[in-house]
Write a protein that holds these residues in place. Structure first.
Motif, short mmCIF file in Angstrom:
data_model
loop_
_atom_site.label_atom_id
_atom_site.label_comp_id
_atom_site.label_asym_id
_atom_site.label_seq_id
_atom_site.Cartn_x
_atom_site.Cartn_y
_atom_site.Cartn_z
N SER A 271 -27.47 11.15 -45.67
CA SER A 271 -27.13 9.72 -45.63
C SER A 271 -28.23 8.88 -45.00
CB SER A 271 -25.82 9.52 -44.84
OG SER A 271 -24.77 10.23 -45.44
N ASN A 272 -29.35 9.51 -44.71
CA ASN A 272 -30.49 8.83 -44.08
C ASN A 272 -30.13 8.21 -42.72
OD1 ASN A 272 -32.32 9.44 -46.17
ND2 ASN A 272 -31.50 7.75 -47.38
N LEU A 273 -29.21 8.83 -42.01
CA LEU A 273 -28.88 8.38 -40.66
C LEU A 273 -29.81 8.99 -39.62
CD1 LEU A 273 -25.00 8.63 -40.90
CD2 LEU A 273 -26.39 6.55 -40.98
N ALA A 274 -30.41 10.12 -39.97
CA ALA A 274 -31.36 10.80 -39.09
C ALA A 274 -32.23 11.71 -39.94
CB ALA A 274 -30.63 11.60 -38.02
N SER A 275 -33.43 11.95 -39.45
CA SER A 275 -34.32 12.88 -40.15
C SER A 275 -34.17 14.27 -39.54
CB SER A 275 -35.77 12.42 -40.04
OG SER A 275 -36.21 12.54 -38.71
N VAL A 276 -34.65 15.26 -40.26
CA VAL A 276 -34.62 16.64 -39.76
C VAL A 276 -35.39 16.71 -38.45
CG1 VAL A 276 -35.31 19.01 -40.24
CG2 VAL A 276 -34.32 17.62 -42.05
N GLU A 277 -36.52 16.01 -38.37
CA GLU A 277 -37.34 16.03 -37.16
C GLU A 277 -36.59 15.42 -35.98
OE1 GLU A 277 -38.48 14.72 -40.14
OE2 GLU A 277 -39.54 16.57 -40.67
N GLU A 278 -35.87 14.31 -36.21
CA GLU A 278 -35.10 13.69 -35.14
C GLU A 278 -34.01 14.63 -34.62
OE1 GLU A 278 -35.07 8.94 -36.06
OE2 GLU A 278 -34.00 10.25 -37.46
N LEU A 279 -33.35 15.32 -35.53
CA LEU A 279 -32.29 16.25 -35.13
C LEU A 279 -32.88 17.43 -34.37
CD1 LEU A 279 -30.02 16.17 -38.30
CD2 LEU A 279 -29.67 15.00 -36.12
N LYS A 280 -34.06 17.89 -34.76
CA LYS A 280 -34.72 18.97 -34.02
C LYS A 280 -35.07 18.51 -32.61
CE LYS A 280 -36.60 21.62 -37.86
NZ LYS A 280 -37.81 22.08 -38.55
N GLU A 281 -35.55 17.27 -32.47
CA GLU A 281 -35.86 16.73 -31.15
C GLU A 281 -34.60 16.66 -30.27
OE1 GLU A 281 -37.87 12.97 -31.42
OE2 GLU A 281 -39.42 13.79 -32.73
N ILE A 282 -33.49 16.24 -30.87
CA ILE A 282 -32.22 16.19 -30.13
C ILE A 282 -31.83 17.60 -29.69
CG2 ILE A 282 -29.74 15.75 -30.35
CD1 ILE A 282 -30.51 13.38 -32.21
N ASP A 283 -31.96 18.58 -30.58
CA ASP A 283 -31.64 19.97 -30.23
C ASP A 283 -32.47 20.44 -29.04
OD1 ASP A 283 -29.65 20.34 -32.09
OD2 ASP A 283 -30.94 21.36 -33.55
N VAL A 284 -33.76 20.13 -29.06
CA VAL A 284 -34.65 20.53 -27.97
C VAL A 284 -34.20 19.88 -26.66
CG1 VAL A 284 -37.01 20.34 -27.07
CG2 VAL A 284 -36.62 21.06 -29.43
N GLU A 285 -33.88 18.58 -26.71
CA GLU A 285 -33.43 17.87 -25.50
C GLU A 285 -32.13 18.46 -24.96
OE1 GLU A 285 -33.13 13.71 -26.40
OE2 GLU A 285 -35.22 13.60 -27.07
N VAL A 286 -31.19 18.76 -25.87
CA VAL A 286 -29.90 19.30 -25.45
C VAL A 286 -30.08 20.68 -24.83
CG1 VAL A 286 -27.69 20.18 -26.32
CG2 VAL A 286 -28.52 17.94 -27.05
N ARG A 287 -30.88 21.52 -25.46
CA ARG A 287 -31.12 22.86 -24.91
C ARG A 287 -31.79 22.78 -23.54
NH1 ARG A 287 -30.03 26.73 -28.72
NH2 ARG A 287 -29.99 26.00 -30.86
N LYS A 288 -32.71 21.83 -23.37
CA LYS A 288 -33.37 21.65 -22.07
C LYS A 288 -32.35 21.21 -21.02
CE LYS A 288 -37.05 20.48 -19.37
NZ LYS A 288 -36.55 20.91 -18.09
N GLU A 289 -31.48 20.27 -21.37
CA GLU A 289 -30.45 19.81 -20.44
C GLU A 289 -29.51 20.94 -20.05
OE1 GLU A 289 -26.91 16.44 -20.21
OE2 GLU A 289 -28.49 16.22 -21.70
N ILE A 290 -29.13 21.76 -21.01
CA ILE A 290 -28.26 22.90 -20.73
C ILE A 290 -28.97 23.90 -19.82
CG2 ILE A 290 -27.14 24.92 -21.78
CD1 ILE A 290 -26.53 23.09 -24.20
#
Length: 109
Positions: free
Chosen positions: A46-65
């Motif tokens: 739906s063009n709400l986010a790119s694959v790269e943006e979602l990967k960045e979010i995953d990295v941030e979440v894993r770091k926070e955890i």
């Protein structure tokens, strides 16, 4: 409302949950019905986010955890007297029973 669930892991360390399912079965179920993966696919399609943006979010979440887990394991145990602290917010203090029924602790909000 009907919800279907699928257990990716066993119930505990004594039940790894891998004896009655193959890796392929688990991967297939995960690829077709994992709610996080489905949401990611919908967001990208739906063009709400790119694959790269979602990967960045995953990295941030894993770091926070990882940071939270590190803090939890490195932080010293609180004193036993503080066992009942912060159970509820904005309530008057009350007594909390521990493993020994004769020892009571005061709650603090």
């Amino acid at each position: 409302m009907e919800l279907q669930t699928y257990r990716y892991h066993g119930h505990s360390m004594s039940d790894p949950g891998v004896s009655n399912r193959t890796r392929e079965e688990i991967q297939e179920v995960r690829s077709k019905s994992d709610p996080i993966m489905l949401l990611k696919d919908r967001m990208v399609n739906s063009n709400l986010a790119s694959v790269e943006e979602l990967k960045e979010i995953d990295v941030e979440v894993r770091k926070e955890i990882e940071d939270a887990a590190q803090f939890a394991t490195a932080d010293p145990e609180p004193p036993l007297e503080e066992l009942g602290y912060h159970i509820y917010s904005s309530d008057p203090p009350f007594e909390v029973h521990g493993a020994n029924q004769w020892i009571k602790f005061k709650s603090v909000s």
